[in-house]
Design a protein around this motif. Structure first.
Motif, PDB file in Angstrom:
ATOM      1  N   ARG A  81       0.835  -1.215   0.000  1.00  0.00           N
ATOM      2  CA  ARG A  81       0.000   0.000   0.000  1.00  0.00           C
ATOM      3  C   ARG A  81       0.862   1.255   0.000  1.00  0.00           C
ATOM      4  O   ARG A  81       0.598   2.203  -0.739  1.00  0.00           O
ATOM      5  N   ASN A  82       1.896   1.264   0.855  1.00  0.00           N
ATOM      6  CA  ASN A  82       2.767   2.441   0.896  1.00  0.00           C
ATOM      7  C   ASN A  82       3.431   2.681  -0.451  1.00  0.00           C
ATOM      8  O   ASN A  82       3.526   3.814  -0.928  1.00  0.00           O
ATOM      9  N   PHE A  83       3.892   1.588  -1.066  1.00  0.00           N
ATOM     10  CA  PHE A  83       4.574   1.728  -2.355  1.00  0.00           C
ATOM     11  C   PHE A  83       3.581   2.201  -3.433  1.00  0.00           C
ATOM     12  O   PHE A  83       3.900   3.051  -4.262  1.00  0.00           O
ATOM     13  N   GLY A  84       2.381   1.647  -3.397  1.00  0.00           N
ATOM     14  CA  GLY A  84       1.355   2.072  -4.361  1.00  0.00           C
ATOM     15  C   GLY A  84       1.082   3.562  -4.272  1.00  0.00           C
ATOM     16  O   GLY A  84       0.991   4.261  -5.287  1.00  0.00           O
ATOM     17  N   ARG A  85       0.991   4.081  -3.052  1.00  0.00           N
ATOM     18  CA  ARG A  85       0.739   5.513  -2.883  1.00  0.00           C
ATOM     19  C   ARG A  85       1.949   6.349  -3.293  1.00  0.00           C
ATOM     20  O   ARG A  85       1.804   7.456  -3.811  1.00  0.00           O
ATOM     21  N   PHE A  86       3.137   5.816  -3.052  1.00  0.00           N
ATOM     22  CA  PHE A  86       4.371   6.490  -3.478  1.00  0.00           C
ATOM     23  C   PHE A  86       4.358   6.644  -4.997  1.00  0.00           C
ATOM     24  O   PHE A  86       4.600   7.723  -5.546  1.00  0.00           O
ATOM     25  N   LEU A  87       4.039   5.555  -5.687  1.00  0.00           N
ATOM     26  CA  LEU A  87       4.001   5.590  -7.152  1.00  0.00           C
ATOM     27  C   LEU A  87       2.883   6.492  -7.654  1.00  0.00           C
ATOM     28  O   LEU A  87       3.009   7.129  -8.703  1.00  0.00           O
ATOM     29  N   ALA A  88       1.789   6.552  -6.891  1.00  0.00           N
ATOM     30  CA  ALA A  88       0.675   7.425  -7.299  1.00  0.00           C
ATOM     31  C   ALA A  88       1.134   8.884  -7.314  1.00  0.00           C
ATOM     32  O   ALA A  88       0.734   9.665  -8.184  1.00  0.00           O
ATOM     33  N   GLY A  89       1.994   9.247  -6.365  1.00  0.00           N
ATOM     34  CA  GLY A  89       2.528  10.612  -6.345  1.00  0.00           C
ATOM     35  C   GLY A  89       3.310  10.915  -7.611  1.00  0.00           C
ATOM     36  O   GLY A  89       3.174  11.988  -8.205  1.00  0.00           O
ATOM     37  N   GLY A 180      -4.822  -7.867 -16.934  1.00  0.00           N
ATOM     38  CA  GLY A 180      -5.701  -6.793 -16.437  1.00  0.00           C
ATOM     39  C   GLY A 180      -4.933  -5.535 -16.084  1.00  0.00           C
ATOM     40  O   GLY A 180      -5.291  -4.827 -15.132  1.00  0.00           O
ATOM     41  N   ILE A 181      -3.861  -5.237 -16.832  1.00  0.00           N
ATOM     42  CA  ILE A 181      -3.090  -4.029 -16.513  1.00  0.00           C
ATOM     43  C   ILE A 181      -3.103  -3.000 -17.650  1.00  0.00           C
ATOM     44  O   ILE A 181      -2.314  -2.066 -17.647  1.00  0.00           O
ATOM     45  N   THR A 182      -3.990  -3.169 -18.621  1.00  0.00           N
ATOM     46  CA  THR A 182      -4.107  -2.137 -19.655  1.00  0.00           C
ATOM     47  C   THR A 182      -4.642  -0.871 -18.996  1.00  0.00           C
ATOM     48  O   THR A 182      -5.714  -0.901 -18.384  1.00  0.00           O
ATOM     49  N   PRO A 183      -3.906   0.248 -19.095  1.00  0.00           N
ATOM     50  CA  PRO A 183      -4.376   1.448 -18.398  1.00  0.00           C
ATOM     51  C   PRO A 183      -5.610   2.047 -19.085  1.00  0.00           C
ATOM     52  O   PRO A 183      -5.641   2.189 -20.297  1.00  0.00           O
ATOM     53  N   ARG A 184      -6.618   2.365 -18.278  1.00  0.00           N
ATOM     54  CA  ARG A 184      -7.880   2.862 -18.834  1.00  0.00           C
ATOM     55  C   ARG A 184      -7.920   4.379 -18.901  1.00  0.00           C
ATOM     56  O   ARG A 184      -8.362   4.963 -19.869  1.00  0.00           O
ATOM     57  N   GLY A 185      -7.502   5.036 -17.850  1.00  0.00           N
ATOM     58  CA  GLY A 185      -7.498   6.496 -17.857  1.00  0.00           C
ATOM     59  C   GLY A 185      -6.557   6.931 -16.759  1.00  0.00           C
ATOM     60  O   GLY A 185      -6.499   6.302 -15.699  1.00  0.00           O
ATOM     61  N   VAL A 186      -5.799   7.990 -17.015  1.00  0.00           N
ATOM     62  CA  VAL A 186      -4.780   8.413 -16.058  1.00  0.00           C
ATOM     63  C   VAL A 186      -5.406   8.703 -14.695  1.00  0.00           C
ATOM     64  O   VAL A 186      -4.968   8.182 -13.664  1.00  0.00           O
ATOM     65  N   ASP A 187      -6.431   9.538 -14.697  1.00  0.00           N
ATOM     66  CA  ASP A 187      -7.029   9.925 -13.408  1.00  0.00           C
ATOM     67  C   ASP A 187      -7.695   8.731 -12.737  1.00  0.00           C
ATOM     68  O   ASP A 187      -7.671   8.583 -11.522  1.00  0.00           O
ATOM     69  N   ARG A 188      -8.298   7.881 -13.560  1.00  0.00           N
ATOM     70  CA  ARG A 188      -8.971   6.717 -13.005  1.00  0.00           C
ATOM     71  C   ARG A 188      -8.002   5.806 -12.258  1.00  0.00           C
ATOM     72  O   ARG A 188      -8.281   5.361 -11.145  1.00  0.00           O
ATOM     73  N   GLU A 189      -6.845   5.536 -12.870  1.00  0.00           N
ATOM     74  CA  GLU A 189      -5.900   4.603 -12.238  1.00  0.00           C
ATOM     75  C   GLU A 189      -5.311   5.197 -10.954  1.00  0.00           C
ATOM     76  O   GLU A 189      -5.103   4.477  -9.975  1.00  0.00           O
ATOM     77  N   MET A 209       0.193  -4.616  -6.261  1.00  0.00           N
ATOM     78  CA  MET A 209       1.351  -4.394  -7.139  1.00  0.00           C
ATOM     79  C   MET A 209       0.927  -4.385  -8.613  1.00  0.00           C
ATOM     80  O   MET A 209       1.445  -3.610  -9.414  1.00  0.00           O
ATOM     81  N   LEU A 210      -0.009  -5.246  -8.966  1.00  0.00           N
ATOM     82  CA  LEU A 210      -0.472  -5.254 -10.354  1.00  0.00           C
ATOM     83  C   LEU A 210      -1.152  -3.934 -10.696  1.00  0.00           C
ATOM     84  O   LEU A 210      -0.987  -3.392 -11.788  1.00  0.00           O
ATOM     85  N   HIS A 211      -1.912  -3.412  -9.734  1.00  0.00           N
ATOM     86  CA  HIS A 211      -2.526  -2.111 -10.023  1.00  0.00           C
ATOM     87  C   HIS A 211      -1.470  -1.010 -10.106  1.00  0.00           C
ATOM     88  O   HIS A 211      -1.616  -0.069 -10.887  1.00  0.00           O
ATOM     89  N   SER A 212      -0.392  -1.151  -9.313  1.00  0.00           N
ATOM     90  CA  SER A 212       0.720  -0.200  -9.432  1.00  0.00           C
ATOM     91  C   SER A 212       1.241  -0.189 -10.864  1.00  0.00           C
ATOM     92  O   SER A 212       1.490   0.867 -11.445  1.00  0.00           O
ATOM     93  N   ALA A 213       1.394  -1.386 -11.427  1.00  0.00           N
ATOM     94  CA  ALA A 213       1.875  -1.484 -12.809  1.00  0.00           C
ATOM     95  C   ALA A 213       0.922  -0.764 -13.753  1.00  0.00           C
ATOM     96  O   ALA A 213       1.320   0.039 -14.597  1.00  0.00           O
ATOM     97  N   ARG A 214      -0.364  -1.033 -13.585  1.00  0.00           N
ATOM     98  CA  ARG A 214      -1.361  -0.428 -14.480  1.00  0.00           C
ATOM     99  C   ARG A 214      -1.339   1.095 -14.372  1.00  0.00           C
ATOM    100  O   ARG A 214      -1.376   1.807 -15.376  1.00  0.00           O
TER     101      ARG A 214
END
Ligand code: XCC
Ligand code: SF4
Length: 625
Positions: A81-89, A180-189, A209-214
């Motif tokens: 979770r921490n890494f996912g939020r880091f990547l979201a930044g 299931g990692i094809t990105p759909r929309g920048v803001d959405r992901e 982690m898979l969602h991080s990739a997407r």
């Protein structure tokens, strides 16, 4: 625990940095190196990613005695979770920059501004056509309006995928769909990442982690790629040209203005204003010989790539540039701007100007840039710089060295032109083993390393092994200062690379732009894969960010890996507290997307690691190692 700073020569590779660090010490000015010492040792919970602050039942720190958070989350969940939020930044940073580019393009297409224009009409038409927009017999602005809508659509979730996924080989698109990692929309992901990592949602580390990739793919193949393509359309697609780097680009007898940040929307206007004859006359009235503009970090890369404006320095040189005492004014937009620049500026006559409402700095003056007033605001800022010239104490000015020459401007368009219009010569050179592969060295500086030591030595080692090096971001200035960005640098390359680059008249280390321009490298990889009928993961390619520091750099690394490009980092992100997350990053992803991360702080060992990977890829393609 480190009790004192390493000697000045150990803090940076460069003479200009050494001299400014000595000046800072003499004058009692604090820099990032001093503050790093104050912060050492760092919190080990934070470093390994096992501190959770996601809700107020916590914060929770995982230890042998307390292996679960109050809610029951284990280290794997917390780290993921921490890494996912880091990547979201990071994804949010690049992609919001991309959004600002769409807003500018929108304003131009709808006739809402006279300050910005379409500079590369052919590229606009080419991209519109690529994305299925009718171009035949239509007015340019009509096409532009349709293209703007296409770009906006890649930000929300209106489509099943962002627009530039179409650039990928079909086989690779299929892999992403299956995972299931094809990105759909920048803001959405990005939004979905924030949702998933709320307490009580995605509690499966691998799934997070898979969602991080997407999400990172949405940054690479949309947010960043759109930023690059629009910047080319509005300001011109880069072509090879000469420029200069290091603190020697500052001029003792000129008004010196630095631009810092990322988006060319502000810096391009400042560049026009410094060429205004009225303002030059005013500078002369104030006793200066003229007005000198230089860049820092990525907006510096943008201006250097397109306009040949010199680069004063990369991330760790930003404080040191002010310490020359020769800078009247530093104008910033956003990202990677140390708040300490205000404090360092206060030690001199240097004024800091902010331009974006989303990046204001206490102690700086705010001059808001908008689409309709960019040129007026730029003139205002340049006038403020000129007014400060008489306040400069020339006795405190020290410009520490002479500038180094470089060649910049290698967009994919320019590379193709250098190759004679097709990729064939490059592919032939790769097949023949003259160019064994290509590695993108990208990203930052971090005071935990000797500044630029890893950036430069990795590039040097790779070209010796006949591996073409592509650079962006803060590695650009490092490579430039080391003399690697000129055609003569082929003398430092292996025989094959020397022969090919020599014949093409290009350097063995090629500058491809700013950090959002890593999207150019993705596109080049896709072009090569399509041409060879393979996926990106099959190519003898790699990426590296030896001295990275930012969330954005981690996001770039993750989209590179998810796109099939093995990526070396000098140090791991804050994930080592979880075996599941670390194993996925270092090997597990290889089985899913055909690439993973590798960690190695020593640039010489890293070169061997990358070389081995390229050897394997070549062999799998049936090519000589
Ligand atoms: Fe920032 Fe882009 Fe890193 Fe440099 S390289 S320190 S992110 S400016 Ni992007
Ligand atoms: Fe603790 Fe769970 Fe709240 Fe995190 S989400 S702070 S682990 S209770």
């Amino acid at each position: 625990m480190a009790k004192e700073l390493p000697p000045i020569e150990e803090r940076s590779l460069w003479e200009d940095a050494h001299k400014m660090l000595a000046k800072a010490e003499k004058e009692g000015i604090e820099t990032a190196w001093d503050r790093l010492l104050q912060q050492t040792p760092h919190c080990t919970f934070g470093e390994s990613g096992i501190c959770c602050r996601i809700c107020t039942m916590g914060p929770c720190r995982i230890s042998k005695k307390a292996p679960l958070g109050v809610c029951g989350a284990d280290t794997d969940v917390i780290v993921a979770r921490n890494f996912g939020r880091f990547l979201a930044g990071g994804a949010a940073g690049h992609s919001d920059h991309g959004r600002d580019c769409i807003e500018a393009f929108h304003a131009v297409a709808h006739g809402e501004t006279e300050d910005y224009q379409i500079k590369d009409e052919a590229k606009l038409r080419r991209i519109a056509e690529e994305l299925g927009i009718a171009v035949e017999g239509r007015e340019l602005l009509d096409i532009a309006r349709d293209l703007v809508e296409e770009f906006w659509a890649s930000f929300g979730s209106q489509r099943s995928q962002v627009c530039f996924v179409s650039r990928l080989p079909e086989k690779q698109q299929e892999t992403w769909r299956k995972l299931g990692i094809t990105p759909r929309g920048v803001d959405r992901e990005i939004t979905e990442m924030m949702h998933r990592t709320h307490m009580g949602c995605d509690n499966d580390a691998a799934n997070t982690m898979l969602h991080s990739a997407r999400m990172c793919l949405a940054d690479g193949w949309a947010g960043s790629m759109i930023a690059t393509e629009i910047s080319d359309i509005l300001f011109g697609t880069p072509k090879p040209r000469k420029a200069q780097v290091n603190l020697g680009v500052l001029k003792k007898d000129h008004v010196n203005i630095l631009v810092h940040g990322h988006n060319p929307i502000v810096s391009e206007k400042i560049m026009e204003a410094v060429n205004d004859p009225e303002l030059i006359a005013l500078a002369k009235e104030k006793g200066a010989a003229g007005i000198n503009l230089a860049g820092l970090c990525c907006t510096g890369n943008e201006l250097m790539m397109r306009q040949g404006i010199p680069m004063a320095g990369n991330h760790l040189m930003t404080e040191l540039a002010i310490i020359t005492g020769a800078v009247e004014l530093i104008v910033v937009d956003y990202q990677c701007i140390m708040p300490s620049l205000v404090q360092v500026g206060n030690c001199f006559h240097t004024k800091m100007i902010t331009t974006a409402d989303k990046a204001r700095f206490t102690g700086a003056e705010h001059v808001k840039f908008e689409m309709h007033n960019g040129m007026d605001q730029a003139r205002r800022v340049v006038r403020m710089a000129i007014e400060r010239f008489p306040l400069r104490d020339q006795d405190r000015v020290e410009i520490p060295c002479d500038p180094v020459d470089i060649v910049t401007g290698f967009s994919n368009e320019a590379l193709l032109e250098a190759l004679g219009g097709t990729l064939t010569p490059l592919i032939e050179a790769i097949k023949a083993g003259k160019i064994r592969g290509a590695v993108a060295i990208v990203g930052c500086n971090n005071p935990k390393y000797k500044h630029d030591h890893c950036n430069v030595n990795l590039a040097r080692e790779l070209i010796k092994k006949d591996i073409l090096v592509l650079v962006t971001g803060c590695v650009t200035t490092a490579a430039g200062k080391a003399g690697l960005l000129v055609p003569e640098a082929i003398d430092m390359a292996g025989p094959g690379l020397k022969e090919i680059c020599g014949a093409l008249g290009i350097p063995p280390v090629v500058h491809m732009g700013s950090c959002v321009d890593n999207a150019r490298i993705l596109q080049l990889a896709a072009l090569l894969a399509n041409e060879l009928g393979v996926t990106i993961a099959d190519l003898p390619l790699a990426a590296s960010s030896p001295e990275w520091y930012s969330e954005k750099a981690a996001t770039i690394g993750t989209y590179a890996v998810a796109s099939g490009i093995y990526t070396h980092l000098g140090h791991p992100p804050n994930i080592t507290g979880s075996k599941v997350v670390t194993d996925l990053a270092l090997s597990g992803l290889d089985d899913l997307v055909g690439a993973c991360f590798g960690i190695e702080p020593d640039p010489f060992k890293a070169a061997d690691l990358i070389d081995e990977r390229i050897r394997q890829k070549r062999e799998a393609l049936g090519l000589s190692a």
